[in-house]
Design a protein around this motif. Sequence first.
Motif, PDB file in Angstrom:
ATOM      1  N   VAL A 142      79.417  34.840  47.542  1.00 59.85           N
ATOM      2  CA  VAL A 142      79.554  35.931  46.578  1.00 59.85           C
ATOM      3  C   VAL A 142      78.470  36.964  46.834  1.00 59.85           C
ATOM      4  O   VAL A 142      77.281  36.637  46.876  1.00 59.85           O
ATOM      5  N   THR A 168      82.743  38.213  37.866  1.00 58.78           N
ATOM      6  CA  THR A 168      83.063  36.827  38.218  1.00 58.78           C
ATOM      7  C   THR A 168      83.075  35.934  36.981  1.00 58.78           C
ATOM      8  O   THR A 168      82.867  34.725  37.073  1.00 58.78           O
ATOM      9  N   HIS A 217      79.165  33.265  38.449  1.00 61.35           N
ATOM     10  CA  HIS A 217      80.221  32.390  38.966  1.00 61.35           C
ATOM     11  C   HIS A 217      79.855  30.912  38.896  1.00 61.35           C
ATOM     12  O   HIS A 217      80.615  30.065  39.376  1.00 61.35           O
ATOM     13  N   ILE A 253      90.328  35.428  37.391  1.00 64.54           N
ATOM     14  CA  ILE A 253      89.264  35.041  38.322  1.00 64.54           C
ATOM     15  C   ILE A 253      89.421  33.585  38.743  1.00 64.54           C
ATOM     16  O   ILE A 253      89.122  33.224  39.887  1.00 64.54           O
ATOM     17  N   ALA A 305      81.387  41.646  44.204  1.00 65.52           N
ATOM     18  CA  ALA A 305      81.488  41.829  42.753  1.00 65.52           C
ATOM     19  C   ALA A 305      80.405  42.760  42.229  1.00 65.52           C
ATOM     20  O   ALA A 305      79.299  42.828  42.773  1.00 65.52           O
TER      21      ALA A 305
END
Length: 357
Positions: A51, A10, A42, A16, A37
């Motif tokens: 996520v 990420t 992130h 991305i 991921a």
Amino acid sequence: MKINFTVKLTAMTGGIRFVFEIANRLVEKGHDVTITALGGDHRWFPLKAEVNYVSLPKFFKFFDYVKRLIFRRKLYYYELNTLARKIGLNIDMIKVLAKYTPDCDVNIATRFLTAFAVYRSNKGIPVYLCQDFEESVAEKGDYYLKMFYESLNLPMHFITISEWMKEWLSEYSNNVFLVRNGINHDIFYPRNVEKDGKYVMGIYRDLEYKGGKELIEALKIIKRNKNDVKTIVLGKDFGDISYNRVSDKKLSELYNLADVFIYTSKVEGFGLPPLEAMACGTAVVTTDCKGVREYIEDGKNGFIVPRNPKKIAEKSIELLEDEKLRRKIARMGIKTAKKYNWDRSADEFEKILYKIV
């Protein structure tokens, strides 16, 4: 609709960013969006989707503790390959990603490695958001290049980001859809900034196809010919102003400070930075890296030059010396950039997903 994006990392990259911008808008439209991921961070982006990072095996928890203690950050699963090889273990990351994929209606791969994980997961309709091309993979070695071409033959629906990539991917699949990049015009727009002279800006990446060497050589030529011009470089400690990474707001401020933005890639799927610079009113000089042909008309809203430091420098100097020309190119660049926005891109992306489902 339950939508999952499967990514390797990420980290802050153009690919991305595309995923995150689309994911946010799909969440706003009422979809249940997750991102699976192997690792990364992130927090550089105000992400609204959930996520899910793949958990570490118990055996490696100690190494995670040590890394947190020394480096103040966690150990991610993708880093285990290097660590595991040192103690004679082999980790099948494709298998791990496939295992951790949640139930979903649509499962979207975002790189060639994740395409295999999506296909093997048997979760949702498999879609391949393809932003890779030969030059972006070749530097990883023959093994990965072979895997990349094998991924193009997987029985999946393809989404890509430019006309040239759609045409190329059509050699491998009859199910190729196009969704172009967008611009966040709340961040990238012309600003009033205090300037103490002329500035030239570029983004350095230490990859051959990104043209970092050509960028630095072009900037050196510009400085030799116009020593009053100041340089701005992201990604390398070079010149008058340099940063490793910056926030989007700071990036917009730097684009606005620059009179000319130089882009030196050999090949790009789309090439977002020049369009961001154009949105900020910065004149662009770019190499003919395919993707920029989506939005740059040579001599009208930017300049496309050979991948030659001398030619890049010459055109940049011309813009620095000809204020009337620079303003004209900048004005047309702003007009072009206004045609691109993430809301429109997300609408197109959503329509494709409904068509596939």
